[in-house]
Write an enzyme that holds these catalytic residues in place. Structure first.
Site, PDB file in Angstrom:
ATOM      1  N   HIS A  93       0.837  -1.200   0.000  1.00  0.00           N
ATOM      2  CA  HIS A  93       0.000   0.000   0.000  1.00  0.00           C
ATOM      3  C   HIS A  93       0.868   1.245   0.000  1.00  0.00           C
ATOM      4  CE1 HIS A  93       0.609  -1.118   4.226  1.00  0.00           C
ATOM      5  NE2 HIS A  93       0.405   0.133   4.569  1.00  0.00           N
ATOM      6  N   ILE A  94       0.382   2.231  -0.727  1.00  0.00           N
ATOM      7  CA  ILE A  94       1.035   3.534  -0.810  1.00  0.00           C
ATOM      8  C   ILE A  94       0.193   4.512   0.001  1.00  0.00           C
ATOM      9  CG2 ILE A  94       1.752   5.425  -2.318  1.00  0.00           C
ATOM     10  CD1 ILE A  94       1.915   3.320  -4.610  1.00  0.00           C
TER      11      ILE A  94
END
Length: 141
Positions: A93-94
């Site tokens: 995840h960013i």
């Protein structure tokens, strides 16, 4: 075992989605460093970003860039922060968030779930969706 993000994507847990297509989902984190703090996540559950297929990695970043631009436009901040940490949930995840300084890069500065205002969270999600639409990106792809 499915990650918490897989459960959000599958609708088993609630999420404030701002973008979704067949391979990428973006939703607000429940512990934001600032209202508008969004997680851009592949639908496929892959722990390390270095293990993602290059085409999926490129698309994930394209979505993160659009979300970041919408955040800058809608939250009147000088920059959108971008961070990959990944130790708290084993699913790539960013983090994309409104940034005025480096404090947002320290996730220890995040608001706890009990500290967040649901109305402000809903307004932040709506603002990002509107910002994406203004950029010609359909948040419900």
């Amino acid at each position: 075992m499915a990650s918490v993000f897989s459960k959000i994507i599958a609708g088993e847990l609630p999420g404030r989605f701002v973008y979704r297509d067949e391979t990428v989902a973006a939703f607000l984190t429940i512990e934001p460093v600032a209202y508008g703090h969004t997680l851009v996540v592949p639908v496929e559950e892959v722990d390390r970003w270095t293990d993602l297929d290059p085409a999926l990695w490129a698309h994930l970043n394209e979505v993160a860039q659009h979300v970041g631009a919408a955040i800058v436009d809608r939250f009147d901040c000088p920059r959108a922060g971008y961070l990959i940490a990944g130790f708290e949930v084993p699913h790539t995840h960013i983090h994309v968030f409104p940034a005025a300084d480096m404090s947002g890069y320290n996730l220890a500065n995040a608001l706890g779930m009990a500290e967040t205002d649901p109305a402000q969270m809903d307004a932040a999600a709506a603002a990002i969706r509107a910002g994406l639409k203004a950029r010609g990106v359909d948040p419900a792809e």
